[in-house]
Design a protein around this motif. Structure first.
Motif, PDB file in Angstrom:
ATOM      1  N   ALA A  19      17.088  -0.711  -0.578  1.00 46.15           N
ATOM      2  CA  ALA A  19      15.706  -0.591  -1.293  1.00 46.15           C
ATOM      3  C   ALA A  19      14.532  -0.765  -0.317  1.00 46.15           C
ATOM      4  O   ALA A  19      14.786  -1.908   0.483  1.00 46.15           O
ATOM      5  CB  ALA A  19      15.769  -1.408  -2.280  1.00 46.15           C
ATOM      6  N   ASP A  20      13.420  -0.262  -0.585  1.00 44.80           N
ATOM      7  CA  ASP A  20      12.188  -0.530   0.365  1.00 44.80           C
ATOM      8  C   ASP A  20      12.388  -0.653   1.816  1.00 44.80           C
ATOM      9  O   ASP A  20      11.936  -1.480   2.332  1.00 44.80           O
ATOM     10  CB  ASP A  20      11.504  -1.853  -0.400  1.00 44.80           C
ATOM     11  N   TYR A  46       5.177  -4.325  -8.947  1.00 42.75           N
ATOM     12  CA  TYR A  46       6.233  -3.986  -8.050  1.00 42.75           C
ATOM     13  C   TYR A  46       6.450  -2.650  -8.440  1.00 42.75           C
ATOM     14  O   TYR A  46       6.918  -2.225  -9.646  1.00 42.75           O
ATOM     15  CB  TYR A  46       7.422  -4.860  -8.153  1.00 42.75           C
ATOM     16  N   GLY A 103      10.809   2.045  -6.991  1.00 42.48           N
ATOM     17  CA  GLY A 103      11.148   3.774  -6.372  1.00 42.48           C
ATOM     18  C   GLY A 103      12.089   4.497  -7.170  1.00 42.48           C
ATOM     19  O   GLY A 103      13.020   3.745  -7.648  1.00 42.48           O
ATOM     20  N   ALA A 106      12.019  -9.485   1.037  1.00 41.08           N
ATOM     21  CA  ALA A 106      10.606  -8.983   1.033  1.00 41.08           C
ATOM     22  C   ALA A 106       9.768  -9.925   0.160  1.00 41.08           C
ATOM     23  O   ALA A 106      10.089  -9.881  -1.000  1.00 41.08           O
ATOM     24  CB  ALA A 106      10.608  -7.542   0.883  1.00 41.08           C
TER      25      ALA A 106
END
Length: 301
Positions: A164-165, A190, A193, A150
């Motif tokens: 992730a993400d 960034y 999370g 990403a």
């Protein structure tokens, strides 16, 4: 956000193994043995080989874990007792599950010797769940183009394993985890999370700030984050980071040399097997690393 977002900072010592080859071992550390299932994190180099110098890690055994070598620069030739011969190059994931036992070697390929090759790598071990500690060994290669990436506004996240993400890596893992390489341009931000219980950030190059707290974390530091904390990582210069984490295991893991297990007696059995030559060999690589001697008074960690 407050200083409570950071639980601990590990500054591993720089060890010179000779001829300028350096290693930093961030895990296991005195005050932090694991982050999620990750029980070992080494940074090798960077090093520029000159003359006849090269990486020559002779065949050696593992049990109870999976290994990952993430190359930043250079190339390593992997050979193992299952018959795999695989070049490891930057961006790819080579996931070796030791299970009940595997032997492998890691060397500079013949074509890269004597030509001034460079090497820079992150090596990690992932402990296996108790139910899978004794599974059959295996090896899987995932080329860089098979891994999700990403990119957005000065941020590039390459997911090497786990989730992730909203992305899921194709790497077959045995437990909940995240393993990712994060590249931040100057001014990049960034949001890391809190989906994974335990998380840490290893700074490979540059420096990173945790927004809401003073100062920055420099290259060579492992920043362990507090569970549940909402964290925004920010860089004032181009920076390369490794993100690791996942669900911790309820059982303790013991480590001795290249062996990991939830049972100390299993490690003793592996030591006896290697000493007696009962592990399978590596075809085409007849050397081996002898079992290190036991040191009186030193216990399993």
């Amino acid at each position: 956000m407050s200083d409570a977002a950071v639980e601990a900072v590990i500054v591993p010592p720089l060890r010179d193994l000779g001829d300028g080859f350096t290693v930093r071992r961030a895990l296991p550390a005195v005050h932090r043995r694991m982050v999620g299932p990750f029980i070992f994190l080494d940074e090798l180099g960077p090093i520029a080989f000159t003359g006849d110098r090269a990486l020559d890690v002779r065949p050696h055994p593992h049990i109870g874990l999976a290994t990952i070598t993430h190359l930043i620069e250079g190339e390593i030739l992997h050979r193992d007792s299952l018959g795999h011969v695989q070049p490891i190059r930057p961006g790819a994931v080579n996931w070796m599950t030791a299970g009940r036992g595997i032997v492998h070697s890691e060397r500079t390929p013949p074509a890269a010797r004597g030509v001034g090759a460079r090497l820079h790598a992150i090596q990690l071990w992932v402990a296996l769940p108790v139910a899978q500690e004794e599974i059959a060994p295996s090896f899987r290669h995932y080329p860089a183009q098979a891994l999700p990436v990403a990119e957005d506004r000065g941020v590039r996240l390459a997911l090497l394993a786990g989730v992730a993400d909203g992305m899921t890596a194709p790497v077959e893992t045995a437990s909940d985890m995240i393993l990712a390489e994060l590249m931040l341009a100057a001014g990049g931000r960034y949001a890391f999370g809190a989906a994974h219980v335990e998380r840490a950030v290893y700074v490979v190059s540059g420096a990173v700030r945790v927004e809401g707290q003073e100062g920055a974390f420099a290259a060579g530091q492992l920043v362990v984050l507090k569970p549940g904390a909402e964290v925004v990582l920010a860089a004032d210069m181009p920076s390369r980071l490794m993100l690791v984490g996942g669900e911790p295991f309820p059982e303790r893991r013991y480590v001795w040399w290249n062996f990991v297990s939830s049972r100390p007696e299993r490690i003793e059995a592996a030591k006896a097997d290697w000493r007696a030559g009962r592990f399978d060999g590596v075809a085409g690589d007849d050397e081996f690393i002898p079992l290190p001697p036991d040191v009186p008074g030193v216990r399993l960690v």
